[in-house]
Scaffold this active site. Structure first.
Site, PDB file in Angstrom:
ATOM      1  CG  HIS A 154      40.920  46.471  44.603  1.00 21.07           C
ATOM      2  ND1 HIS A 154      40.764  45.830  43.506  1.00 21.07           N
ATOM      3  CD2 HIS A 154      41.687  47.529  44.235  1.00 21.07           C
ATOM      4  CE1 HIS A 154      41.334  46.245  42.507  1.00 21.07           C
ATOM      5  NE2 HIS A 154      41.922  47.359  42.937  1.00 21.07           N
ATOM      6  CB  CYS A 158      43.213  50.802  43.698  1.00 25.78           C
ATOM      7  SG  CYS A 158      41.707  51.649  43.829  1.00 25.78           S
TER       8      CYS A 158
END
Length: 235
Positions: free
Chosen positions: A180, A196
């Site tokens: 992301h 992440c």
């Protein structure tokens, strides 16, 4: 007309280190005080972007570690063209290209014990995605994530998933890990997130354009080989 958040909401968000994928140490990295002039092409690559009504701020390449600037590099691998390879130890993401080349991006990765491991598939992609903390995040930090944030946040410039999110699956299951975007350029090249793989918004937009759903992702271990773990294990 560009979208903005109400001032009160921005103040609340700014004070929270948001994250399934957000940072824990906002200390910026210091680089050389007098860097060489920036290539105009690189400055344009990281310039301000108006995207779906949101204003993505420019990133000053002079404040970036030069190794983290998006670039095509020589890359020897047995992985087929189109594979995404993440080296969490070098803090790079590679998109394998033809003729022994790869597009290399600087990334931020998860803290020890929270990082994505093994292999997976980019099952879907989203623009300006909604973010919701995982149950593990709420258990670890109930004061931060157990209140209003429990129900998540709509997509936008202050959302911790940034401009794009690529959702990583294993064995048909959502691992809850994402590739992301982020506006926090200081965090690129660091191990600071809740698991992440984070990229500058300009870079994740570029990667999102290049990879289709069902793209294979491989995470390398310390020995430079793909890590292995039980299929479907999201940890």
């Amino acid at each position: 007309m560009l979208k903005t958040l109400p001032r009160a909401a921005m103040l609340v968000v700014a004070g929270l280190a948001l994250a399934a994928c957000s940072t824990t140490d906002p200390t910026p990295i210091a680089y050389a005080p007098t860097p060489p002039p920036t290539d105009p092409r690189i400055a344009q690559m990281y310039g301000a972007v108006a995207d779906d009504g949101w204003d993505i701020p420019a990133v000053d390449p002079k404040r970036m570690d030069p190794r983290n600037i998006r670039q095509v590099v020589d890359y020897a691998t047995d992985e087929p063209v189109g594979t995404v390879v993440v080296d969490p130890h070098a803090r790079f993401l590679y998109l394998v290209m033809e003729d022994g080349k790869a597009m290399r991006y600087g990334v931020g990765v998860g803290k020890a014990g929270l990082e994505f491991t093994g292999e997976g598939i980019i099952e879907r992609k989203a623009e300006w995605p909604r973010w919701t903390p995982t149950q593990d995040m709420i258990k670890r930090e109930p004061d931060k994530y157990g209140g209003e944030l429990r129900d998540g946040m709509e997509g936008g410039i202050e959302n911790p998933l940034g401009a794009r999110a690529l959702y990583l699956f294993k064995g048909g299951r959502d691992t809850l890990y994402r590739i992301h975007g982020t506006n926090q350029e200081w965090s690129i090249g660091q191990a600071v997130s809740s698991g992440c793989i984070r990229m500058l918004n300009q870079d994740v937009i570029d990667l999102n354009r290049r990879v289709p759903p069902k793209t294979r992702i491989v995470v390398l271990g310390p020995d430079g080989r793909a890590q292995s773990n039980p299929e479907g294990d999201p940890t």
